[in-house]
Design a protein around this motif. Structure first.
Motif, short mmCIF file in Angstrom:
data_model
loop_
_atom_site.label_atom_id
_atom_site.label_comp_id
_atom_site.label_asym_id
_atom_site.label_seq_id
_atom_site.Cartn_x
_atom_site.Cartn_y
_atom_site.Cartn_z
N ALA A 1 0.79 -1.21 0.00
CA ALA A 1 0.00 0.00 0.00
C ALA A 1 0.83 1.27 0.00
O ALA A 1 0.28 2.36 -0.05
CB ALA A 1 -0.92 0.00 1.22
N ALA A 2 2.15 1.15 0.06
CA ALA A 2 3.00 2.35 0.16
C ALA A 2 2.84 3.25 -1.06
O ALA A 2 2.90 2.79 -2.19
CB ALA A 2 4.46 1.95 0.34
N VAL A 3 2.64 4.51 -0.82
CA VAL A 3 2.57 5.50 -1.89
C VAL A 3 3.94 5.66 -2.53
O VAL A 3 4.06 5.78 -3.74
CB VAL A 3 2.04 6.85 -1.34
N CYS A 4 4.97 5.65 -1.71
CA CYS A 4 6.36 5.65 -2.18
C CYS A 4 7.18 4.96 -1.10
O CYS A 4 7.03 5.25 0.07
CB CYS A 4 6.87 7.05 -2.48
N LYS A 5 8.01 4.02 -1.51
CA LYS A 5 8.76 3.18 -0.56
C LYS A 5 10.01 3.90 -0.10
O LYS A 5 10.95 4.11 -0.87
CB LYS A 5 9.12 1.86 -1.24
N ALA A 6 10.05 4.29 1.18
CA ALA A 6 11.23 4.94 1.76
C ALA A 6 12.34 3.91 1.91
O ALA A 6 12.13 2.83 2.46
CB ALA A 6 10.88 5.54 3.12
N LEU A 7 13.53 4.25 1.41
CA LEU A 7 14.69 3.37 1.52
C LEU A 7 15.72 3.90 2.50
O LEU A 7 16.45 3.12 3.11
CB LEU A 7 15.35 3.19 0.15
N THR A 8 15.81 5.20 2.61
CA THR A 8 16.79 5.82 3.49
C THR A 8 16.18 7.05 4.15
O THR A 8 15.15 7.55 3.72
CB THR A 8 18.04 6.31 2.71
N VAL A 9 16.86 7.51 5.18
CA VAL A 9 16.62 8.87 5.66
C VAL A 9 17.76 9.66 5.03
O VAL A 9 18.90 9.58 5.46
CB VAL A 9 16.64 8.98 7.20
N ASN A 10 17.45 10.36 3.95
CA ASN A 10 18.47 11.10 3.21
C ASN A 10 19.10 12.16 4.09
O ASN A 10 20.31 12.30 4.11
CB ASN A 10 17.85 11.73 1.96
N HIS A 11 18.27 12.92 4.80
CA HIS A 11 18.82 13.91 5.72
C HIS A 11 17.82 14.31 6.79
O HIS A 11 16.63 14.08 6.67
CB HIS A 11 19.33 15.16 4.98
N ILE A 12 18.38 14.89 7.83
CA ILE A 12 17.61 15.52 8.90
C ILE A 12 18.13 16.95 8.96
O ILE A 12 19.34 17.17 9.01
CB ILE A 12 17.85 14.82 10.25
N ALA A 13 17.23 17.91 8.90
CA ALA A 13 17.61 19.32 8.92
C ALA A 13 17.28 19.91 10.28
O ALA A 13 16.14 19.81 10.74
CB ALA A 13 16.90 20.09 7.81
N ILE A 14 18.29 20.51 10.91
CA ILE A 14 18.07 21.10 12.22
C ILE A 14 18.42 22.59 12.21
O ILE A 14 19.23 23.05 11.41
CB ILE A 14 18.86 20.37 13.33
N PHE B 1 12.89 11.41 3.43
CA PHE B 1 12.98 10.01 3.06
C PHE B 1 13.53 9.93 1.65
O PHE B 1 13.07 10.65 0.75
CB PHE B 1 11.61 9.33 3.08
N GLY B 2 14.50 9.06 1.43
CA GLY B 2 15.05 8.84 0.10
C GLY B 2 14.37 7.66 -0.56
O GLY B 2 14.13 6.63 0.07
N ILE B 3 14.02 7.82 -1.83
CA ILE B 3 13.37 6.75 -2.59
C ILE B 3 14.19 6.45 -3.84
O ILE B 3 15.00 7.26 -4.29
CB ILE B 3 11.92 7.13 -2.99
N ASP B 4 13.96 5.28 -4.40
CA ASP B 4 14.57 4.87 -5.67
C ASP B 4 13.78 5.44 -6.83
O ASP B 4 12.58 5.69 -6.70
CB ASP B 4 14.53 3.34 -5.78
N ARG B 5 14.42 5.60 -7.97
CA ARG B 5 13.77 5.97 -9.23
C ARG B 5 12.81 7.16 -9.06
O ARG B 5 11.63 7.07 -9.40
CB ARG B 5 13.06 4.76 -9.82
N PHE B 6 13.34 8.26 -8.56
CA PHE B 6 12.53 9.48 -8.38
C PHE B 6 11.99 9.93 -9.73
O PHE B 6 12.73 10.12 -10.68
CB PHE B 6 13.38 10.59 -7.75
#
Length: 167
Positions: free
Chosen positions: A42-55, A108-113
């Motif tokens: 059911a995932a709208v887009c499959k998260a593979l990584t946490v590309n970044h956290i911005a603080i 969240f980082g995804i494949d094949r953007f």
């Protein structure tokens, strides 16, 4: 809730042999397997990584030095607007802000953007995707800025500062 040990092997619906386990453990395992399958389908887009956290920080240089010294992060990019610090396949993004000590967003980082496809899928969920560099920002149910985009965004060469601000 009482736990009932199983004293003889039984057949698990997914095909495993089970013995000396309680029914709660078995039920939890079955539920995790089923919900994991549902979440993946059911995932709208499959998260593979946490590309970044911005603080948000009060002093870019002080924070850069601290995070590099404390955690061995490497500088990917530095400017007056931000510092990108890499670790593994992720980054910590530091930006000056009058309200330091907060997380402004994460990605969240995804494949094949594919921008058009992802925007359409996000809109189909009732979201208002706001375009950024190879990514979109949306609000979670509590209003948190969540970014989703190409899993490699900025990791090797940094990013182009574009002044993006979430509406």
């Amino acid at each position: 809730m009482s736990r009932h040990p199983i004293s003889h092997p039984i057949s698990h619906p997914i095909g495993h042999q089970i013995s000396d386990r309680n029914t709660d453990e078995i039920a939890d395992e079955i539920a995790n397997e089923i919900t994991g399958e549902i979440a993946n389908e059911a995932a709208v887009c499959k998260a593979l990584t946490v590309n970044h956290i911005a603080i948000s920080v009060s002093d870019l240089q002080r924070s850069r030095q601290w995070y590099c010294r404390m955690f061995g992060l490497r500088v990917i990019q530095e400017s007056e607007q931000s510092v990108l610090l890499g670790f593994g396949d992720s980054m910590l993004v530091l930006r000056p802000d009058p309200r330091p000590g907060t997380i402004s967003h994460f990605m969240f980082g995804i494949d094949r953007f594919d921008a058009a496809s992802l925007a359409a899928r996000l809109r189909a969920q009732g979201l208002d995707p706001q375009a950024d560099s190879d990514s979109f920002h949306v609000r979670d149910p509590d209003g948190l800025n969540v970014q989703v985009g190409d899993k490699g965004l900025g990791l090797s060469e940094g990013i182009v500062e574009n002044g993006f601000r979430m509406r």
